[in-house]
Design a protein around this motif. Structure first.
Motif, PDB file in Angstrom:
ATOM      1  N   MET A 186       0.839  -1.204   0.000  1.00 37.55           N
ATOM      2  CA  MET A 186       0.000   0.000   0.000  1.00 37.55           C
ATOM      3  C   MET A 186       0.872   1.252   0.000  1.00 37.55           C
ATOM      4  O   MET A 186       0.608   2.220  -0.724  1.00 37.55           O
ATOM      5  CB  MET A 186      -0.921  -0.013   1.220  1.00 37.55           C
ATOM      6  CG  MET A 186      -1.863   1.189   1.316  1.00 37.55           C
ATOM      7  SD  MET A 186      -1.118   2.620   2.147  1.00 37.55           S
ATOM      8  CE  MET A 186      -0.944   2.021   3.808  1.00 37.55           C
ATOM      9  N   ASN A 245       0.883   4.094  -2.690  1.00 34.44           N
ATOM     10  CA  ASN A 245       0.465   5.397  -2.191  1.00 34.44           C
ATOM     11  C   ASN A 245       1.371   6.518  -2.701  1.00 34.44           C
ATOM     12  O   ASN A 245       0.924   7.657  -2.901  1.00 34.44           O
ATOM     13  CB  ASN A 245       0.458   5.386  -0.659  1.00 34.44           C
ATOM     14  CG  ASN A 245      -0.162   6.633  -0.080  1.00 34.44           C
ATOM     15  OD1 ASN A 245      -1.345   6.905  -0.255  1.00 34.44           O
ATOM     16  ND2 ASN A 245       0.644   7.428   0.620  1.00 34.44           N
ATOM     17  N   TRP A 304      -9.644   5.894  -1.926  1.00 28.91           N
ATOM     18  CA  TRP A 304      -8.270   5.490  -1.582  1.00 28.91           C
ATOM     19  C   TRP A 304      -7.962   5.762  -0.112  1.00 28.91           C
ATOM     20  O   TRP A 304      -7.301   4.965   0.550  1.00 28.91           O
ATOM     21  CB  TRP A 304      -7.265   6.222  -2.466  1.00 28.91           C
ATOM     22  CG  TRP A 304      -5.842   5.875  -2.114  1.00 28.91           C
ATOM     23  CD1 TRP A 304      -4.976   6.598  -1.337  1.00 28.91           C
ATOM     24  CD2 TRP A 304      -5.141   4.692  -2.486  1.00 28.91           C
ATOM     25  NE1 TRP A 304      -3.775   5.955  -1.215  1.00 28.91           N
ATOM     26  CE2 TRP A 304      -3.848   4.769  -1.907  1.00 28.91           C
ATOM     27  CE3 TRP A 304      -5.458   3.568  -3.253  1.00 28.91           C
ATOM     28  CZ2 TRP A 304      -2.885   3.771  -2.071  1.00 28.91           C
ATOM     29  CZ3 TRP A 304      -4.507   2.580  -3.418  1.00 28.91           C
ATOM     30  CH2 TRP A 304      -3.239   2.680  -2.827  1.00 28.91           C
ATOM     31  N   ARG A 355      -6.655   3.077   2.474  1.00 26.14           N
ATOM     32  CA  ARG A 355      -5.391   3.278   3.189  1.00 26.14           C
ATOM     33  C   ARG A 355      -5.604   3.239   4.703  1.00 26.14           C
ATOM     34  O   ARG A 355      -4.792   2.668   5.438  1.00 26.14           O
ATOM     35  CB  ARG A 355      -4.767   4.618   2.779  1.00 26.14           C
ATOM     36  CG  ARG A 355      -3.403   4.879   3.400  1.00 26.14           C
ATOM     37  CD  ARG A 355      -2.766   6.116   2.826  1.00 26.14           C
ATOM     38  NE  ARG A 355      -3.567   7.304   3.086  1.00 26.14           N
ATOM     39  CZ  ARG A 355      -3.213   8.532   2.694  1.00 26.14           C
ATOM     40  NH1 ARG A 355      -2.082   8.707   2.009  1.00 26.14           N
ATOM     41  NH2 ARG A 355      -3.976   9.556   2.957  1.00 26.14           N
ATOM     42  N   ASN A 406      -3.809   0.690   7.335  1.00 23.98           N
ATOM     43  CA  ASN A 406      -3.062   1.276   8.456  1.00 23.98           C
ATOM     44  C   ASN A 406      -3.579   0.753   9.789  1.00 23.98           C
ATOM     45  O   ASN A 406      -2.796   0.436  10.696  1.00 23.98           O
ATOM     46  CB  ASN A 406      -3.163   2.799   8.422  1.00 23.98           C
ATOM     47  CG  ASN A 406      -2.196   3.429   7.428  1.00 23.98           C
ATOM     48  OD1 ASN A 406      -1.131   2.874   7.167  1.00 23.98           O
ATOM     49  ND2 ASN A 406      -2.560   4.573   6.875  1.00 23.98           N
TER      50      ASN A 406
END
Length: 276
Positions: free
Chosen positions: A136, A140, A255, A259, A263
Motif C-alpha cells: 500500500m 500510495n 483510496w 489506506r 493502516n
C-alpha cells in the motif's frame, strides 16, 4: 524400568528359535505359546511407557521375564503340560501384540506431527498484514504524486492528463493475478477503489481533446510500478470541470478509506506482535 540390553538379548534368542523352526528342530508348542505371551507383555510395557502410564507399567515386563524363564524350564525338562487350547492362546497373544505394535507406530507418527501453535498463526497473520502494508505504501507514493499533478493540471483552465489511466493500467495487471494484496478484506477494499478509479479515468478519457498539449509548462513524470512514465496533458472538451472534479474527490476518498483500513490492520497487528 525396562533394560534395553535385556530386550535385545531376548530378541536375539527369539531370532535363533525362529531359525530353528525353519529346520526339523522341534520346539514344543507350549514353549512357543509362552514366548508369544512374553513378547506381548513386553509390547504392553512399551505401550504403557509411550502413553506415559507411570503406575504399574513395570508389571507386564516382570510377567514377561517370568514367562521367559518358565518357557526355558519347560523346554529343558520336556513338555509335561498338555494343553489343547495352547495354540489358540499363542495365536491370540501374537495378534494382540501385533495390534499394540501397529497402534504404537500410529501414535508415534501423530506425535511427530507438529501442530502450528496459536503464536505461529498470529505471526503468519502479521506477515500478511505487513506485506499488504508495504505494498500500500508503495502504491500510495504514486497516488499522492498523481494527486499533486491533478492540483497543477486539473484546473479551471480546462486541462486533463493521462497519469491516472497509466496508473489504472498497472493496477489492472495486478488484479489479473489476484493481487496485489493477500488479505481478503484488503483485497475487497482495493477492488472498491478500482471501481471509483475506473469511473474517474473513464470520464477523464472522455474529456481528453484528441490533440495533446505539447511543450507547454514543465515536463511532468510519475513513477508507476518502478518505472518513470511521462504524463501527457490534453485540453478538456465535452466534460464539465465540476463533474470531473467530483469524481476525482470520490476516487481520493475511496483510496483514503482503503489506506485507513490497512493502516488500522497494521497498527493492531503490530501491537499484538509486541505483546507476544
Amino acid at each position: 524400568m525396562k533394560s534395553s540390553y535385556f530386550v535385545i538379548g531376548i530378541s536375539a534368542f527369539l531370532l535363533v528359535i525362529s531359525g530353528m523352526r525353519f529346520t526339523d528342530f522341534e520346539v514344543p508348542v507350549i514353549v512357543i505359546v509362552l514366548f508369544s505371551l512374553m513378547a506381548t507383555f513386553i509390547t504392553v510395557s512399551d505401550f504403557l511407557e509411550m502413553i506415559k502410564v507411570k503406575r504399574g507399567r513395570d508389571v507386564p515386563l516382570i510377567i514377561a521375564v517370568v514367562l521367559f524363564f518358565v518357557a526355558l524350564v519347560i523346554w529343558v525338562i520336556g513338555n509335561p503340560i498338555n494343553v489343547e487350547f495352547a495354540p489358540r492362546i499363542g495365536d491370540g497373544s501374537a495378534i494382540f501384540g501385533l495390534c499394540l505394535g501397529v497402534a504404537m507406530i500410529g501414535i508415534k507418527e501423530i506425535r511427530n506431527i507438529k501442530m502450528p501453535s496459536i503464536k505461529h498463526y498470529k505471526e503468519l497473520q502479521f506477515e500478511i498484514i505487513e506485506y499488504d502494508y508495504k505494498k500500500m505504501l508503495e502504491l500510495n507514493k504514486t497516488f499522492e504524486s498523481l494527486k499533486d499533478i491533478d492540483s497543477e493540471v486539473l484546473t479551471f483552465d480546462g486541462q486533463v492528463h493521462d497519469g491516472w489511466m497509466l496508473f489504472e493500467t498497472s493496477l489492472n495487471m495486478y488484479a489479473k493475478d489476484s493481487g496485489p494484496f493477500v488479505d481478503g478484506i484488503h483485497q475487497n477494499a482495493f477492488y472498491e477503489f478500482l471501481k471509483s478509479l475506473d469511473n474517474y479515468t473513464g470520464l477523464m478519457a472522455s474529456a481528453c481533446n484528441p490533440y495533446p498539449i505539447r511543450s507547454v509548462g514543465r515536463n511532468i513524470t510519475v513513477q508507476i510500478n518502478g518505472k518513470i512514465e511521462n504524463i501527457t496533458r490534453n485540453n478538456m472538451s465535452d466534460v464539465e470541470y465540476d463533474e470531473l472534479r467530483s469524481l476525482a474527490q470520490t476516487c481520493y476518498q475511496s483510496w483514503e478509506e482503503f489506506r485507513t483500513l490497512i493502516n488500522s490492520s497494521y497498527n493492531k497487528g503490530h501491537a499484538r506482535s509486541n505483546k507476544n
